[in-house]
Design a protein around this motif. Sequence first.
Motif: not given
Length: 151
Positions: A15, A42, A45-46, A61, A67-68, A70, A72-73, A76-77
Amino acid sequence: MPGSPKGTLETILVVDNDEAVRKTVVKLLEDADFRVLSSDGGANAIKLAKEMEGPIHLLLSEVDLPEMSGPDLGKTLKKNRSDLHVMLMSGQDNGNLLVLNYGWAYIQKQLVPAKLVQMVIAVLHAPDRSQLGDEFDSAKDTGHKTPSTRN
């Protein structure tokens, strides 16, 4: 294989919002025998991760995404993919400071192709998916993690 490290077809989600960097990283990883998914941010990617039925072994990433972030991504993932390894990259001088609290691997851009592949292999084969961020900065050709020599 002598002289250049190779993957074993693990899946990596790359990403980066910089298209040139993303394409370069994707090409390097594909040439090193990895399956690569790529995204420019992000949200995409989600979406890719949700649509992917098989495992994603590593998120690679950029730290600073529009947007968000790395990190935080990665958080989340990992909620739905707890086995996911996370490796972050940045061209900023203080990029590593932004990821230390997360404990994930980090590589500084301008990426050196052999070092990138070595670090990816080291992170993928780390037994602990909450590996220390600096732990992989000095990854050797063996593919095993080594402590960083930086202070």
